[in-house]
Design a protein around this motif. Structure first.
Motif, PDB file in Angstrom:
ATOM      1  N   GLY A   1      16.489  55.380  50.483  1.00  0.00           N
ATOM      2  CA  GLY A   1      17.049  55.767  51.769  1.00  0.00           C
ATOM      3  C   GLY A   1      18.224  54.909  52.185  1.00  0.00           C
ATOM      4  N   GLY A   2      18.922  54.355  51.211  1.00  0.00           N
ATOM      5  CA  GLY A   2      20.065  53.502  51.490  1.00  0.00           C
ATOM      6  C   GLY A   2      19.702  52.056  51.769  1.00  0.00           C
ATOM      7  N   GLU A   3      18.409  51.738  51.750  1.00  0.00           N
ATOM      8  CA  GLU A   3      18.003  50.341  51.969  1.00  0.00           C
ATOM      9  C   GLU A   3      18.462  49.463  50.815  1.00  0.00           C
ATOM     10  OE1 GLU A   3      13.897  47.709  52.533  1.00  0.00           O
ATOM     11  OE2 GLU A   3      13.882  49.871  52.901  1.00  0.00           O
ATOM     12  N   VAL A   4      18.454  50.031  49.620  1.00  0.00           N
ATOM     13  CA  VAL A   4      18.934  49.350  48.414  1.00  0.00           C
ATOM     14  C   VAL A   4      20.056  50.202  47.834  1.00  0.00           C
ATOM     15  CG1 VAL A   4      18.338  48.627  46.071  1.00  0.00           C
ATOM     16  CG2 VAL A   4      16.693  48.310  47.925  1.00  0.00           C
ATOM     17  N   ARG A   5      21.095  49.544  47.356  1.00  0.00           N
ATOM     18  CA  ARG A   5      22.192  50.245  46.691  1.00  0.00           C
ATOM     19  C   ARG A   5      22.067  50.056  45.183  1.00  0.00           C
ATOM     20  NH1 ARG A   5      24.122  54.042  50.117  1.00  0.00           N
ATOM     21  NH2 ARG A   5      24.384  53.138  52.205  1.00  0.00           N
ATOM     22  N   GLY A   6      22.523  51.066  44.457  1.00  0.00           N
ATOM     23  CA  GLY A   6      22.335  51.035  43.014  1.00  0.00           C
ATOM     24  C   GLY A   6      23.170  50.008  42.289  1.00  0.00           C
ATOM     25  N   VAL A   7      24.412  49.778  42.736  1.00  0.00           N
ATOM     26  CA  VAL A   7      25.306  48.895  41.993  1.00  0.00           C
ATOM     27  C   VAL A   7      26.192  48.115  42.945  1.00  0.00           C
ATOM     28  CG1 VAL A   7      27.035  50.739  41.702  1.00  0.00           C
ATOM     29  CG2 VAL A   7      27.021  48.797  40.114  1.00  0.00           C
ATOM     30  N   ASN A   8      26.509  46.900  42.577  1.00  0.00           N
ATOM     31  CA  ASN A   8      27.449  46.082  43.342  1.00  0.00           C
ATOM     32  C   ASN A   8      28.860  46.299  42.809  1.00  0.00           C
ATOM     33  OD1 ASN A   8      27.594  44.250  45.526  1.00  0.00           O
ATOM     34  ND2 ASN A   8      27.986  42.562  44.135  1.00  0.00           N
ATOM     35  N   LEU A   9      29.847  46.177  43.673  1.00  0.00           N
ATOM     36  CA  LEU A   9      31.242  46.376  43.278  1.00  0.00           C
ATOM     37  C   LEU A   9      31.758  45.181  42.472  1.00  0.00           C
ATOM     38  CD1 LEU A   9      32.498  47.865  46.663  1.00  0.00           C
ATOM     39  CD2 LEU A   9      31.889  49.109  44.578  1.00  0.00           C
ATOM     40  N   PHE A  10      32.812  45.398  41.688  1.00  0.00           N
ATOM     41  CA  PHE A  10      33.357  44.358  40.819  1.00  0.00           C
ATOM     42  C   PHE A  10      33.977  43.200  41.600  1.00  0.00           C
ATOM     43  CE2 PHE A  10      33.959  48.061  37.802  1.00  0.00           C
ATOM     44  CZ  PHE A  10      32.991  47.654  36.891  1.00  0.00           C
ATOM     45  N   GLY A  11      34.773  43.514  42.619  1.00  0.00           N
ATOM     46  CA  GLY A  11      35.429  42.467  43.393  1.00  0.00           C
ATOM     47  C   GLY A  11      36.452  41.707  42.574  1.00  0.00           C
ATOM     48  N   ALA A  12      36.351  40.370  42.600  1.00  0.00           N
ATOM     49  CA  ALA A  12      37.329  39.497  41.943  1.00  0.00           C
ATOM     50  C   ALA A  12      36.893  39.070  40.547  1.00  0.00           C
ATOM     51  CB  ALA A  12      37.566  38.259  42.807  1.00  0.00           C
ATOM     52  N   ASP A  13      36.050  39.847  39.917  1.00  0.00           N
ATOM     53  CA  ASP A  13      35.472  39.481  38.619  1.00  0.00           C
ATOM     54  C   ASP A  13      36.415  39.864  37.480  1.00  0.00           C
ATOM     55  OD1 ASP A  13      33.929  39.006  36.402  1.00  0.00           O
ATOM     56  OD2 ASP A  13      32.438  40.555  36.835  1.00  0.00           O
ATOM     57  N   THR A  14      37.218  38.919  37.023  1.00  0.00           N
ATOM     58  CA  THR A  14      38.182  39.235  35.966  1.00  0.00           C
ATOM     59  C   THR A  14      37.534  39.357  34.591  1.00  0.00           C
ATOM     60  OG1 THR A  14      38.734  36.870  35.851  1.00  0.00           O
ATOM     61  CG2 THR A  14      40.201  38.286  37.116  1.00  0.00           C
ATOM     62  N   PHE A  15      36.358  38.768  34.380  1.00  0.00           N
ATOM     63  CA  PHE A  15      35.661  38.961  33.107  1.00  0.00           C
ATOM     64  C   PHE A  15      35.307  40.446  32.964  1.00  0.00           C
ATOM     65  CE2 PHE A  15      31.957  37.171  30.297  1.00  0.00           C
ATOM     66  CZ  PHE A  15      32.522  37.777  29.181  1.00  0.00           C
ATOM     67  N   SER A  16      34.802  41.043  34.039  1.00  0.00           N
ATOM     68  CA  SER A  16      34.493  42.477  33.994  1.00  0.00           C
ATOM     69  C   SER A  16      35.765  43.298  33.799  1.00  0.00           C
ATOM     70  CB  SER A  16      33.780  42.910  35.275  1.00  0.00           C
ATOM     71  OG  SER A  16      32.469  42.377  35.324  1.00  0.00           O
ATOM     72  N   LEU A  17      36.862  42.882  34.432  1.00  0.00           N
ATOM     73  CA  LEU A  17      38.129  43.596  34.244  1.00  0.00           C
ATOM     74  C   LEU A  17      38.569  43.526  32.787  1.00  0.00           C
ATOM     75  CD1 LEU A  17      40.561  45.135  35.355  1.00  0.00           C
ATOM     76  CD2 LEU A  17      41.579  42.932  35.999  1.00  0.00           C
ATOM     77  N   ARG A  18      38.362  42.392  32.152  1.00  0.00           N
ATOM     78  CA  ARG A  18      38.708  42.256  30.727  1.00  0.00           C
ATOM     79  C   ARG A  18      37.882  43.232  29.878  1.00  0.00           C
ATOM     80  NH1 ARG A  18      41.252  37.366  28.699  1.00  0.00           N
ATOM     81  NH2 ARG A  18      41.758  35.885  30.353  1.00  0.00           N
TER      82      ARG A  18
END
Length: 438
Positions: free
Chosen positions: A193-210
């Motif tokens: 019911g929206g209490e928990v979200r499935g995934v967090n956003l990347f933000g400033a994570d350059t390892f993920s960007l790589r």
């Protein structure tokens, strides 16, 4: 002083040796340093969560017991404040003697002459057992400015407890697709019911960007030290996050911005606010330790038909470096040698700073790891078999790349800038910074 001994390592070490680029440069330091017989005080700084801090403090106690005339003053902070403080102390000529360092800042601090060539400390700091290819990942030009500690891939941390609580099945994470990942994230948000979200956003994570770039046949930087990622790849990265917001798979941009940059033990994956997040795999034990009531696992990135083979790589997790302004470089080098070779330290640290690149440290922890640490070792071994060549290091001038991508990312998600303008602005700003530093 303890000397490290030859020994067999985990399979991941072989992968690290093959994947980290090496150039085989000979030592440039004389190694002519002497330890003082007088009482000496040196300082040491690191970033990380509570688990890392506690283990590091215990390691310092062991070192001081072995060397009664040396006192180590500990300094530690969360990632978000660590580099601001280090920049300030370095500019004032008061940098800590021993510093935990990240790849993104190694070249920029090296260009300022702020770091000691560790080969000049070879009288107390032994690196014989590190493969040249591993050791050379800490070189800037001909100087060894950082001693690699560990290496690990990127992965998706999954709060299994939340998925079980809301009766949301996980797909086969050894072969899941982006469509399956997105649907799973949405399902968790809907079921709670929206209490928990499935995934967090990347933000400033350059390892993920790589990793995202490598999935699409790009690199963030090329071997010549220039920005290599295409605007299209950056746009797709931002658009993926926007799709998570639009579908409810993630929190709104405003909600996310309010919690972005908080300490690890306050992050949404720890507090139970989100079910999945992309992380450097070596930090997995810290998340598990911060939330003992939850059960976590870690998985490889999802893929699709366009995903390039070998997109994963074993990134040097961090380094030990010594300040060029240290008044006690021999003692600082001795501490670094201790931290990277003593078997007692290996058992304290486990793989929280990445799977150790020193074979002796790996031998010391084999068979003695808790479940969270062993999971990281196994995951690193698996990813090492699938990985491609290491990504080029962050060039001088680009050390603010995480801040820059985070700023453009936030502006896109808050609707303050178009995806196209943000992607172009990110690439231009980083490249201009590189050019200005050359």
């Amino acid at each position: 002083m303890r000397r490290i001994h030859k020994g067999g390592g985990l399979a991941a070490l072989a992968a690290v040796g093959m994947l980290l680029a090496g150039c085989g440069i000979a030592s440039t330091g004389s190694g002519d340093v002497e330890l003082s017989e007088q009482d000496v005080t040196i300082s040491m700084t690191w970033w990380g969560g509570d688990a890392r801090t506690q283990a590091t403090l215990e390691a310092i106690e062991l070192f001081e017991a072995d060397h009664p005339n040396i006192t180590v003053e500990p300094q530690f902070a969360d990632w978000s404040g660590y580099w601001d403080r280090l920049a300030t102390t370095t500019a004032g000529g008061e940098a800590p003697d021993v510093m935990q360092f990240d790849e993104v800042y190694l070249a920029s601090y090296g260009a300022r002459g702020a770091l000691t060539d560790l080969e000049s400390l070879s009288g107390v700091l032994k690196t014989d057992d590190l493969d040249d290819s591993v050791l050379d990942s800490g070189r800037v030009g001909e100087q060894l400015l950082g001693l690699p500690i560990g290496a690990a891939p990127n992965g998706v941390i999954i709060n299994k407890s939340l998925f079980e609580k809301y009766d949301v099945p996980l797909p086969d994470t050894t072969s899941w697709t982006w469509d399956e990942f997105n649907a799973t994230a949405e399902a968790l948000s809907d079921a709670s019911g929206g209490e928990v979200r499935g995934v967090n956003l990347f933000g400033a994570d350059t390892f993920s960007l790589r990793i995202w770039a490598r999935q699409h046949g790009d690199e963030l930087f090329d071997a010549d030290g220039n920005v290599a990622i295409s605007a299209k790849t950056v746009e797709d990265y931002f658009n993926l996050e926007r799709s998570w917001i639009d579908s409810g798979a993630s929190a709104s941009a405003t909600e996310w911005a309010e919690t972005s940059g908080v300490p690890l033990d306050q992050s949404s994956i720890v507090t139970g606010g989100v079910g999945m997040m992309f992380i450097a795999a070596g930090s997995f034990p810290s998340y598990q330790a911060a939330a003992p009531d939850f059960e976590y696992t870690i998985a490889n990135w999802p893929t699709d038909d366009s995903t390039q083979d070998g997109f994963q790589y074993l990134k040097p997790s961090m380094y030990w470096s010594v300040s060029s302004r240290s008044e006690h470089p021999a003692e600082a080098g001795l501490l670094v040698n201790f931290l990277n070779s003593d078997e007692r330290v290996a058992k304290l640290f486990g793989v929280e700073r990445g799977v150790p690149v020193n074979p002796a440290m790996n031998d010391a922890i084999a068979g003695s790891l808790d479940e969270a640490n062993q999971l990281v070792v196994d995951f690193t071994e698996d990813m090492g078999q699938e990985s491609g060549p290491s990504s080029p290091v962050t060039p001088n001038g680009a050390s603010d790349v995480q801040t820059v991508v985070g700023r453009y990312n936030e502006q896109v998600l808050l609707g303050q800038m178009s995806v196209e303008a943000a992607a172009a602005g990110f690439i231009d700003e980083v490249q201009n910074a590189i050019d200005a530093a050359s």
